[in-house]
Design a protein around this motif. Structure first.
Motif, PDB file in Angstrom:
ATOM      1  N   ASN A  15      -4.509  -2.592 -16.026  1.00  0.00           N
ATOM      2  CA  ASN A  15      -5.116  -3.396 -14.967  1.00  0.00           C
ATOM      3  C   ASN A  15      -6.082  -2.620 -14.079  1.00  0.00           C
ATOM      4  O   ASN A  15      -6.124  -2.837 -12.869  1.00  0.00           O
ATOM      5  N   LEU A  16      -6.861  -1.742 -14.681  1.00  0.00           N
ATOM      6  CA  LEU A  16      -7.938  -1.125 -13.895  1.00  0.00           C
ATOM      7  C   LEU A  16      -8.979  -2.198 -13.592  1.00  0.00           C
ATOM      8  O   LEU A  16      -9.175  -3.111 -14.389  1.00  0.00           O
ATOM      9  N   PHE A  17      -9.645  -2.075 -12.422  1.00  0.00           N
ATOM     10  CA  PHE A  17     -10.658  -3.062 -12.051  1.00  0.00           C
ATOM     11  C   PHE A  17     -11.842  -2.915 -13.000  1.00  0.00           C
ATOM     12  O   PHE A  17     -12.547  -1.913 -12.989  1.00  0.00           O
ATOM     13  N   PHE A  67       1.018  -0.553 -14.276  1.00  0.00           N
ATOM     14  CA  PHE A  67       1.333  -1.695 -15.124  1.00  0.00           C
ATOM     15  C   PHE A  67       1.286  -1.321 -16.608  1.00  0.00           C
ATOM     16  O   PHE A  67       0.592  -0.383 -16.994  1.00  0.00           O
ATOM     17  N   MET A 112       1.978   1.116  -7.988  1.00  0.00           N
ATOM     18  CA  MET A 112       2.446   0.354  -9.148  1.00  0.00           C
ATOM     19  C   MET A 112       1.569   0.677 -10.346  1.00  0.00           C
ATOM     20  O   MET A 112       0.352   0.675 -10.249  1.00  0.00           O
ATOM     21  N   MET A 117      -3.147   6.323  -2.809  1.00  0.00           N
ATOM     22  CA  MET A 117      -2.646   5.664  -1.597  1.00  0.00           C
ATOM     23  C   MET A 117      -1.542   6.481  -0.928  1.00  0.00           C
ATOM     24  O   MET A 117      -0.949   6.023   0.058  1.00  0.00           O
ATOM     25  N   ARG A 127      -4.886   6.127  -9.351  1.00  0.00           N
ATOM     26  CA  ARG A 127      -5.162   5.069  -8.385  1.00  0.00           C
ATOM     27  C   ARG A 127      -3.952   4.842  -7.478  1.00  0.00           C
ATOM     28  O   ARG A 127      -4.091   4.647  -6.266  1.00  0.00           O
ATOM     29  N   GLY A 165      -3.759  -9.761 -14.281  1.00  0.00           N
ATOM     30  CA  GLY A 165      -3.443  -8.386 -13.893  1.00  0.00           C
ATOM     31  C   GLY A 165      -4.423  -7.813 -12.877  1.00  0.00           C
ATOM     32  O   GLY A 165      -4.062  -6.934 -12.094  1.00  0.00           O
ATOM     33  N   GLN A 166      -5.673  -8.293 -12.868  1.00  0.00           N
ATOM     34  CA  GLN A 166      -6.654  -7.789 -11.912  1.00  0.00           C
ATOM     35  C   GLN A 166      -6.224  -8.123 -10.490  1.00  0.00           C
ATOM     36  O   GLN A 166      -6.283  -7.292  -9.599  1.00  0.00           O
ATOM     37  N   SER A 186       0.832  -1.205   0.000  1.00  0.00           N
ATOM     38  CA  SER A 186       0.000   0.000   0.000  1.00  0.00           C
ATOM     39  C   SER A 186       0.868   1.258   0.000  1.00  0.00           C
ATOM     40  O   SER A 186       0.397   2.339  -0.314  1.00  0.00           O
ATOM     41  N   LEU A 188     -11.097   2.713  -4.017  1.00  0.00           N
ATOM     42  CA  LEU A 188     -11.147   1.398  -3.358  1.00  0.00           C
ATOM     43  C   LEU A 188     -10.022   1.217  -2.340  1.00  0.00           C
ATOM     44  O   LEU A 188     -10.255   0.809  -1.196  1.00  0.00           O
ATOM     45  N   GLY A 189      -8.792   1.495  -2.773  1.00  0.00           N
ATOM     46  CA  GLY A 189      -7.647   1.322  -1.872  1.00  0.00           C
ATOM     47  C   GLY A 189      -7.761   2.171  -0.613  1.00  0.00           C
ATOM     48  O   GLY A 189      -7.682   1.651   0.500  1.00  0.00           O
ATOM     49  N   LYS A 236     -15.504  -1.990 -11.929  1.00  0.00           N
ATOM     50  CA  LYS A 236     -15.705  -0.813 -11.081  1.00  0.00           C
ATOM     51  C   LYS A 236     -15.554   0.455 -11.919  1.00  0.00           C
ATOM     52  O   LYS A 236     -14.811   0.477 -12.897  1.00  0.00           O
ATOM     53  N   ALA A 282      -1.347  -4.982  -5.447  1.00  0.00           N
ATOM     54  CA  ALA A 282      -0.418  -3.855  -5.491  1.00  0.00           C
ATOM     55  C   ALA A 282      -0.939  -2.635  -4.724  1.00  0.00           C
ATOM     56  O   ALA A 282      -0.155  -1.806  -4.274  1.00  0.00           O
ATOM     57  N   ILE A 283      -2.277  -2.497  -4.564  1.00  0.00           N
ATOM     58  CA  ILE A 283      -2.740  -1.367  -3.743  1.00  0.00           C
ATOM     59  C   ILE A 283      -2.866  -1.766  -2.277  1.00  0.00           C
ATOM     60  O   ILE A 283      -3.327  -0.976  -1.460  1.00  0.00           O
ATOM     61  N   GLY A 284      -2.479  -3.000  -1.936  1.00  0.00           N
ATOM     62  CA  GLY A 284      -2.429  -3.384  -0.526  1.00  0.00           C
ATOM     63  C   GLY A 284      -3.625  -4.183  -0.046  1.00  0.00           C
ATOM     64  O   GLY A 284      -3.792  -4.381   1.160  1.00  0.00           O
TER      65      GLY A 284
END
Lengths: 251, 222
Positions: A96-98, A92, A90, A162, A158, B120-121, A86, A109-110, A101, B127-129
Motif C-alpha cells: 500500500n505505498l502511495f 500491510f 502499520m 513517524m 514509512r 489499501g491506499q 500516527s 508525507l506523514g 508519490k 494508518a500514518i495519521g
C-alpha cells in the motif's frame, strides 16, 4: 521485555469481541503487549489474526471489550484517532505505498503533513531511513518501479518515519516472491534488536524463533495458546496448535 | 458563403461569449464537482445524503429547465441578481445554472475514479495519521482525477456545447442565438451553420485529444 523501565504495558486488550455479520471473528480476546516486546501471532487463515492486528489502530472497530493504548482507550474518531494512528506504525500485506508519490515522498508525507516537520528536515530523515532499509538509491522512483521486497522495505521506512511507539505487521511477507522474503525479515529482525515494540502476524517460523519474545496462536477468533517461541514450536500444549504445526512444519 | 462572411463579426462575437461561458463554467463545475464527490464519500451520513440527493435531482433535470429556473425562479421571482445590466445578469445566471448542472457529471466521473483507487491506499493514509480530508485531498482524489481525465474531457466537451442553450436563461448574446437572429434577416444559411460547427470543433477537438493524451501520460502505475 521492559528494558526501558516503564512497567505499564503499551497495549492492553480486554474482552474484545468483533463480528463480521454472522461471523464471530474475535471472541473475548485478552492480550497484553509490553513495551519493547516482539509478539508473533500465528494461526490458520480466517482465524482473526489480521482483524486483531487492525483493531489495535482501529482500522477495524470492535463490538465489545476495551483496547487501551499507552494507558488510554482508543479514540473512536476524528483528530484524536488520527493522532493515535500516527503513533502506531502499520505494514500491510500488499504494501500500500502511495502509487502517485515517489519513494521519498511516501516516507516524508506523514512527518510533513501530520507532524508538521519542515520539508528539508523530513527529507533528510527520510533518506536516512531509506538507507537503513537499503533503498536509498531508489528514492526518486515510483512504487511500481520497485520489486515487492523493496516496496515492503519502503513501507517499513514509512512507518518508522513517524517515530511510532509500536509497529503492526499484517502478514508482511505473504505477498512476496520467496527470494524476497529474507530481505524484509532481515529489516524486521534489525528493528526487533533495536527494541521496537512489534506485533507481527506471520507464518515465518524462522522469524518467530529468532526475533519473537512470545508467540500467540489464534484459531476461530480465539487465542488458543500463548508461549515462548521455542516452547510453542517444539512443545505445543493444545491439540489445535499441534495439528496446525504438523501441517506447516512437516514439509 | 457571402452570408457567413458578411455576418462573421457578429457570429464571432457570439462565439466568444460561448468561450467565456465555457471557461468560467469549467472552472466552477470542476470545483463544485470535487466538493460534491467529497460529500458523497464522506463519513458523515448527512453530507452523503445531501450530496446524493443533489446529484440525483439536478443531473436528472433537463438543462433547459435548470437554466429557466435560474432566470425565472431565482432572478425574476426570488430577486437573486448578479448585475443591474440585464445582459451581464443573464450571463451569470447561465454560469450558475450550467455549473450547478455540469458539477453533477463531474462528481459522478470522479466517483468512478475513486472506485479505481485500491482500498489499501486509503487505509495506508489513515494508518500514518492523515485525517479523512487529508487522505481524500492528498491520496485519493489525485489518483482518482488521473483515472478519469478522459471522461472528464467528455463532460467538459458536452458542457461547452451546452452553452448554446443559454437562451433558456434569457441570455441573448451567444452564437446559437445570434445565428437564429441572423436567419431572420438572411433565411436559413447552410454556410453559417457549418461555420459555427467548425468554430466549436476548433475548441472541442483539441480538448478531446489533449485529455486523451494526458490520461495516458498521467496514468498511475500500480
Amino acid at each position: 521485555m521492559t528494558e526501558n523501565g516503564d512497567a505499564t504495558p503499551l497495549v492492553v486488550l480486554e474482552g474484545v469481541d468483533k463480528h463480521f455479520g454472522s461471523l464471530h471473528v474475535l471472541r473475548d480476546i485478552n492480550l497484553t503487549i509490553s513495551r519493547g516486546e516482539v509478539l508473533v501471532v500465528i494461526g490458520p487463515s480466517g482465524g482473526g489474526k489480521s482483524t486483531l492486528c487492525r483493531a489495535i489502530n482501529r482500522l477495524e472497530s470492535i463490538d465489545g471489550g476495551t483496547i487501551l493504548f499507552d494507558g488510554r482507550p482508543l479514540p473512536e474518531e476524528g483528530k484524536a484517532l488520527a493522532r493515535l494512528r500516527s503513533e502506531v506504525g502499520m505494514v500491510f500485506q500488499s504494501f500500500n505505498l502511495f502509487a502517485h508519490k515517489t519513494i521519498l515522498e511516501n516516507v516524508t508525507l506523514g512527518p510533513i503533513k501530520v507532524r508538521g516537520v519542515a520539508k528539508a528536515q523530513a527529507e533528510q530523515r527520510g533518506m536516512e531511513l531509506l538507507e537503513r532499509v537499503g533503498i536509498g538509491a531508489q528514492a526518486a522512483k515510483y512504487p511500481a518501479q520497485l520489486s515487492g521486497g523493496q516496496q515492503q522495505r519502503v513501507a517499513i521506512a514509512r512507518a518508522l518515519a513517524m517515530d511510532p511507539k509500536m509497529i503492526l505487521f499484517d502478514e508482511p511477507t505473504s505477498a512476496l516472491d520467496p527470494e524476497m522474503v529474507q530481505e524484509v525479515l532481515d529489516v524486521m529482525i534489525g528493528l526487533a534488536r533495536d527494541g521496537m515494540t512489534m506485533m507481527v502476524v506471520t507464518h515465518e517460523m524462522g522469524f518467530a524463533r529468532r526475533a519473537a519474545n512470545r508467540v500467540v496462536f489464534m484459531a476461530e477468533g480465539q487465542i488458543v495458546e500463548e508461549n515462548t517461541p521455542d516452547e510453542f514450536f517444539t512443545n505445543a500444549r493444545t491439540d489445535r496448535a499441534k495439528d496446525f504445526l504438523s501441517k506447516i512444519l512437516t514439509h | 458563403m457571402d452570408d457567413l462572411i458578411k455576418y462573421a463579426p457578429d457570429l464571432l462575437a457570439g462565439f466568444l461569449k460561448n468561450v467565456q461561458l465555457s471557461a468560467v463554467c469549467a472552472v466552477l463545475s470542476l470545483i463544485l464537482g470535487t466538493v460534491l464527490v467529497s460529500m458523497r464519500v464522506s463519513p458523515t451520513p448527512v453530507l452523503r445524503a445531501a450530496g446524493t440527493a443533489y446529484v440525483n435531482i439536478v443531473r436528472n433535470t433537463p438543462l433547459t429547465l435548470v437554466l429557466a429556473f435560474s432566470a425565472l425562479g431565482l432572478s425574476d421571482t426570488l430577486d437573486v441578481t448578479f448585475s443591474d445590466d440585464p445582459g451581464s445578469n443573464s450571463f451569470w445566471l447561465v454560469v450558475l445554472g450550467l455549473s450547478l448542472y455540469t458539477a453533477t457529471f463531474v462528481c459522478e466521473a470522479l466517483r468512478s475514479g475513486i472506485n479505481t483507487v485500491p482500498m489499501g491506499q486509503a487505509e495506508a493514509a489513515r494508518a500514518i495519521g492523515l485525517t479523512f480530508l487529508q487522505s481524500l485531498t492528498m491520496i485519493i482524489l489525485p489518483q482518482a482525477f488521473r483515472a478519469v481525465i478522459a471522461p472528464l474531457g467528455s463532460v467538459i466537451i458536452a458542457m461547452i456545447k451546452n452553452t448554446t442553450v443559454a437562451i433558456a436563461a434569457g441570455y441573448l448574446a451567444e452564437s446559437a442565438f445570434v445565428m437564429k437572429d441572423t436567419f431572420d434577416d438572411t433565411g436559413v444559411s447552410i454556410p453559417i451553420f457549418l461555420g459555427i460547427v467548425v468554430a466549436f470543433m476548433i475548441i472541442t477537438l483539441p480538448i478531446g485529444f489533449l485529455t486523451g493524451w494526458l490520461a495516458n501520460r498521467l496514468a498511475v502505475a500500480r
